[in-house]
Design a protein around this motif. Structure first.
Motif, PDB file in Angstrom:
ATOM      1  N   LYS A 128       0.679  -1.413   0.062  1.00 48.73           N
ATOM      2  CA  LYS A 128       0.207  -0.267   0.186  1.00 48.73           C
ATOM      3  C   LYS A 128       0.787   1.375  -0.170  1.00 48.73           C
ATOM      4  O   LYS A 128       0.428   2.056  -0.332  1.00 48.73           O
ATOM      5  N   ARG A 129       2.434   1.505   1.269  1.00 47.20           N
ATOM      6  CA  ARG A 129       2.435   2.647   1.301  1.00 47.20           C
ATOM      7  C   ARG A 129       3.425   2.572  -0.462  1.00 47.20           C
ATOM      8  O   ARG A 129       4.287   3.701  -0.742  1.00 47.20           O
ATOM      9  N   ASN A 130       3.757   1.868  -1.190  1.00 45.33           N
ATOM     10  CA  ASN A 130       4.131   2.319  -2.543  1.00 45.33           C
ATOM     11  C   ASN A 130       3.864   1.515  -3.609  1.00 45.33           C
ATOM     12  O   ASN A 130       4.292   1.172  -4.621  1.00 45.33           O
ATOM     13  N   THR A 131       2.541   2.335  -3.142  1.00 46.93           N
ATOM     14  CA  THR A 131       1.608   1.600  -4.635  1.00 46.93           C
ATOM     15  C   THR A 131       0.992   2.954  -5.291  1.00 46.93           C
ATOM     16  O   THR A 131       0.699   3.664  -4.063  1.00 46.93           O
ATOM     17  N   ALA A 132       0.586   3.078  -6.435  1.00 46.35           N
ATOM     18  CA  ALA A 132       0.090   4.311  -7.339  1.00 46.35           C
ATOM     19  C   ALA A 132      -0.948   4.662  -6.849  1.00 46.35           C
ATOM     20  O   ALA A 132      -1.633   3.176  -6.679  1.00 46.35           O
ATOM     21  N   ARG A 133      -1.719   5.650  -6.771  1.00 43.56           N
ATOM     22  CA  ARG A 133      -3.073   5.457  -6.627  1.00 43.56           C
ATOM     23  C   ARG A 133      -4.392   6.388  -6.920  1.00 43.56           C
ATOM     24  O   ARG A 133      -4.132   7.306  -7.870  1.00 43.56           O
ATOM     25  N   LEU A 134      -5.465   5.993  -7.854  1.00 44.41           N
ATOM     26  CA  LEU A 134      -5.910   6.521  -8.825  1.00 44.41           C
ATOM     27  C   LEU A 134      -6.096   8.135  -8.157  1.00 44.41           C
ATOM     28  O   LEU A 134      -6.565   8.062  -6.677  1.00 44.41           O
ATOM     29  N   ASN A 135      -6.148   8.934  -9.198  1.00 41.09           N
ATOM     30  CA  ASN A 135      -6.247  10.188  -8.786  1.00 41.09           C
ATOM     31  C   ASN A 135      -4.780  11.301  -7.718  1.00 41.09           C
ATOM     32  O   ASN A 135      -5.307  12.012  -6.981  1.00 41.09           O
ATOM     33  N   TYR A 136      -4.216  10.993  -8.023  1.00 45.08           N
ATOM     34  CA  TYR A 136      -2.300  11.488  -7.480  1.00 45.08           C
ATOM     35  C   TYR A 136      -1.285  10.735  -8.333  1.00 45.08           C
ATOM     36  O   TYR A 136      -0.616  11.862  -7.807  1.00 45.08           O
ATOM     37  N   GLY A 137      -1.895  11.129  -9.343  1.00 46.97           N
ATOM     38  CA  GLY A 137      -1.240  11.642 -11.153  1.00 46.97           C
ATOM     39  C   GLY A 137      -0.556  10.950 -10.547  1.00 46.97           C
ATOM     40  O   GLY A 137      -0.728   9.475 -10.726  1.00 46.97           O
ATOM     41  N   PRO A 138       0.484  10.810 -11.857  1.00 52.32           N
ATOM     42  CA  PRO A 138       1.673  10.041 -12.711  1.00 52.32           C
ATOM     43  C   PRO A 138       2.573   8.959 -11.312  1.00 52.32           C
ATOM     44  O   PRO A 138       3.294  10.180 -10.774  1.00 52.32           O
ATOM     45  N   GLY A 139       2.237   8.021 -11.871  1.00 52.64           N
ATOM     46  CA  GLY A 139       3.650   7.037 -10.800  1.00 52.64           C
ATOM     47  C   GLY A 139       5.053   7.218 -11.433  1.00 52.64           C
ATOM     48  O   GLY A 139       5.389   6.755 -12.213  1.00 52.64           O
ATOM     49  N   VAL A 140       5.749   8.123 -10.580  1.00 46.54           N
ATOM     50  CA  VAL A 140       7.150   7.732 -10.812  1.00 46.54           C
ATOM     51  C   VAL A 140       7.368   6.543 -10.189  1.00 46.54           C
ATOM     52  O   VAL A 140       8.013   6.319  -8.785  1.00 46.54           O
ATOM     53  N   CYS A 141       8.117   6.102 -11.425  1.00 47.40           N
ATOM     54  CA  CYS A 141       8.949   4.599 -10.601  1.00 47.40           C
ATOM     55  C   CYS A 141      10.107   4.329 -11.024  1.00 47.40           C
ATOM     56  O   CYS A 141      10.167   4.623 -12.245  1.00 47.40           O
ATOM     57  N   LYS A 142      11.335   4.329  -9.879  1.00 48.85           N
ATOM     58  CA  LYS A 142      12.159   4.911  -9.454  1.00 48.85           C
ATOM     59  C   LYS A 142      13.196   2.780 -10.494  1.00 48.85           C
ATOM     60  O   LYS A 142      13.428   2.804 -10.983  1.00 48.85           O
ATOM     61  N   TYR A 143      12.211   2.246 -10.393  1.00 47.27           N
ATOM     62  CA  TYR A 143      12.516   0.595 -11.076  1.00 47.27           C
ATOM     63  C   TYR A 143      11.675  -0.071 -11.361  1.00 47.27           C
ATOM     64  O   TYR A 143      10.255   0.368 -10.365  1.00 47.27           O
ATOM     65  N   THR A 144      11.185  -0.866 -11.966  1.00 46.80           N
ATOM     66  CA  THR A 144      10.197  -1.817 -12.015  1.00 46.80           C
ATOM     67  C   THR A 144      10.595  -3.666 -11.868  1.00 46.80           C
ATOM     68  O   THR A 144      11.561  -3.593 -11.119  1.00 46.80           O
TER      69      THR A 144
ATOM     70  N   THR B 204       4.819   8.360  -6.058  1.00 44.35           N
ATOM     71  CA  THR B 204       5.860   7.018  -6.579  1.00 44.35           C
ATOM     72  C   THR B 204       5.196   6.200  -6.758  1.00 44.35           C
ATOM     73  O   THR B 204       3.667   6.179  -6.326  1.00 44.35           O
ATOM     74  N   SER B 205       5.727   5.253  -7.426  1.00 43.10           N
ATOM     75  CA  SER B 205       5.205   4.176  -8.154  1.00 43.10           C
ATOM     76  C   SER B 205       5.954   2.632  -7.728  1.00 43.10           C
ATOM     77  O   SER B 205       6.870   2.891  -8.202  1.00 43.10           O
ATOM     78  N   GLU B 206       5.261   1.452  -7.711  1.00 41.99           N
ATOM     79  CA  GLU B 206       6.545   0.529  -7.771  1.00 41.99           C
ATOM     80  C   GLU B 206       4.875  -0.627  -8.160  1.00 41.99           C
ATOM     81  O   GLU B 206       4.026  -0.681  -7.990  1.00 41.99           O
ATOM     82  N   LEU B 207       5.948  -1.435  -8.834  1.00 48.41           N
ATOM     83  CA  LEU B 207       4.635  -1.869 -10.060  1.00 48.41           C
ATOM     84  C   LEU B 207       4.614  -3.516  -9.098  1.00 48.41           C
ATOM     85  O   LEU B 207       5.209  -4.640  -9.534  1.00 48.41           O
ATOM     86  N   GLY B 208       3.507  -3.606  -7.930  1.00 49.43           N
ATOM     87  CA  GLY B 208       3.036  -4.073  -7.187  1.00 49.43           C
ATOM     88  C   GLY B 208       3.752  -4.464  -5.928  1.00 49.43           C
ATOM     89  O   GLY B 208       4.935  -4.775  -5.660  1.00 49.43           O
ATOM     90  N   ALA B 209       3.715  -5.762  -5.265  1.00 48.42           N
ATOM     91  CA  ALA B 209       4.875  -6.281  -3.913  1.00 48.42           C
ATOM     92  C   ALA B 209       5.914  -7.155  -4.389  1.00 48.42           C
ATOM     93  O   ALA B 209       5.922  -7.470  -4.889  1.00 48.42           O
TER      94      ALA B 209
END
Ligand code: MN
Ligand code: MN
Length: 462
Positions: A354-370, A402-407
């Motif tokens: 939850k803490r590192n996943t993008a949410r709808l309506n919080y803007g583009p997710g910046v992903c340091k790594y995939t 910020t975002s991460e592609l899943g756990a």
């Protein structure tokens, strides 16, 4: 210093985009969403997407670049790679030795490609064999209306553009699914095995050609194709035909705040990168480049994928007009790898952190790594690159997260980022969070789409 001042400085407070979006921006956001939906409807395949993008670019004064032609600051040019990859640029004030500001998205999407020998008849029904393209949950592609898009190139070299089931009121195609009354055995299988690739056969006809005695339904379909397009069974050999969902983009939610459509991964970032380039006011400081690449969903390989030398060739052509070595340009360039990320879905919390996943309506997710399995197969962006993006997004009031592609170890994925970074370009992933990514019908939020467009502008202008 106020006793609590440290607290407001030290604590991160991410707010929902609707708490931050100035009310005056709503009309612009809605107009952007409408234009984006029209773009999606015109861009069902990578070829259609490239064509529509060229149409929009030419409307805004872009012209095809001929190698060796002179270029000056402010010039707007594009180059098409084999109809499936598009490269556009606005020449900046500074020399290309200072690097370019690049946004790289992809125009291809998961779909069902026809096999070279696709048409057959079984039990007096005609079908087309397919080979799925990209990551796909196969059951999602059954029992929905499909259309057939693409090209058939005749032996003569002449191209026939195919759009079957795409017109309003036109008959659609479908892949059948089992009825629940008779699926008891199938229901016991694990999902991945219950639906096989060889079962994804597209139903295309049922009327026999009266007077014939063998393969009468198949002949009936061939007759229709011959009459409409002048194509024969052997012409499928030199064709790229894709079965894609036969429905258009629409608004989702009682509040109409979201967009549901096929192909938002990654046309949502592609459109943002394109529109931001077309909307550039005057001449940017550095040369701004937008790439719409092909073949991302299968690993960015091949002559139109992001690993192709066509990108380097395009950049080298631009550099040569200024006598700048390509390597100097690339090492000073910045690339935003503009691709979607997974949005947190409360229906499936177990696959997200939850803490590192993008949410709808919080803007583009910046992903340091995939990547997957311990950051494998990814370009892990540097702290310096993250700091740069933080700064320019914040200075320009971009709603971002910020975002991460899943756990960790839940799965994973990749983008074109590593292929840009391998070229010695500082690269960072960022893009729109998507619900039901890779489904035939994907969901994004209008606010995130619009903010991603503003974010792309910021990249081009900084
Ligand atoms: Mn993508
Ligand atoms: Mn994808």
């Amino acid at each position: 210093m106020d006793e609590n001042a440290w607290k407001s400085a030290a604590l991160s407070r991410r707010k929902n985009g609707y708490d931050r979006l100035p009310a005056g921006d709503r009309p612009a956001m809605d107009a952007y969403a409408d234009a984006y939906r029209a773009f999606l409807d015109a861009s069902k395949t990578e070829r259609c997407c490239v064509k529509e993008s060229i149409r929009l670019a030419e409307e805004r004064g872009f012209r095809p670049y001929q190698r060796g032609g002179p270029l000056k600051p402010g010039d707007k040019i594009y180059s098409v790679n084999r109809g499936k990859m598009l490269l556009l640029a606005v020449i900046g004030e500074q020399s290309l030795a200072a690097g370019a500001q690049i946004a790289a998205a992809h125009a291809d999407c998961p779909r069902l490609d026809l096999k070279p020998v696709p048409l057959y008849e079984d039990s007096e029904l005609a079908f087309l064999k397919t080979h799925y393209y990209g990551g796909m949950r196969k059951h999602q592609w059954t029992a929905i209306p499909l259309e057939l898009r693409g090209v058939v190139v005749l032996r003569s070299g002449e191209t026939r553009e195919i759009a079957l089931g795409a017109g309003p009121g036109e008959p659609k195609l479908v892949i059948t699914d089992l009825l629940p009354h008779l699926s008891h055995e199938q229901d016991k299988k694990i999902l991945r095995e219950a639906f096989t690739g060889e079962n994804l056969n597209v139903l295309v006809g049922s009327v026999p050609l009266v007077g014939e005695d063998k393969d009468r339904v198949k002949l009936g379909v061939l007759k229709l194709l011959y009459e409409r397009y002048g194509i024969t069974e052997d012409d499928f050999i030199s064709a790229e035909l894709e079965a894609v969902p036969a429905f258009n983009a629409c608004e989702i939610g009682l509040d109409g705040s979201m967009i549901g459509a096929y192909g938002q991964d990654d046309r949502v970032c592609g459109y943002a990168a394109l529109r931001a380039l077309l909307d550039l006011d005057g001449c940017p400081v550095k040369t701004a480049v937008c790439v719409l690449a092909d073949k991302e969903e299968t690993g960015s390989n091949g002559v139109t994928g992001m690993q192709t030398a066509a990108f380097d060739t395009f950049m080298e052509d631009l550099c040569q007009t200024q006598n700048v070595p390509l390597r100097v340009c690339l090492e000073n360039s910045f690339c935003l790898s503009a691709d979607v990320t997974a949005a947190f879905d409360p229906n499936f919390p177990e696959v997200f952190e939850k803490r590192n996943t993008a949410r709808l309506n919080y803007g583009p997710g910046v992903c340091k790594y995939t990547g997957s399995g311990g950051k494998k197969n990814t370009s892990d962006a540097s702290a310096e690159a993250m700091a740069y993006i933080r700064r320019i997004f914040d200075e320009n009031n971009i709603v971002w997260q910020t975002s991460e592609l899943g756990a960790v170890d839940a799965g994973g994925g990749g983008t074109v980022a590593k292929f840009m970074a391998n070229r010695n370009i500082t690269t960072l992933d960022a893009g729109v969070p998507v619900l039901a990514m890779h489904a035939p019908f994907e969901i994004t939020s209008k606010l995130d789409c619009y903010m991603t467009y503003l974010a792309m502008q910021t990249v081009y202008e900084n």
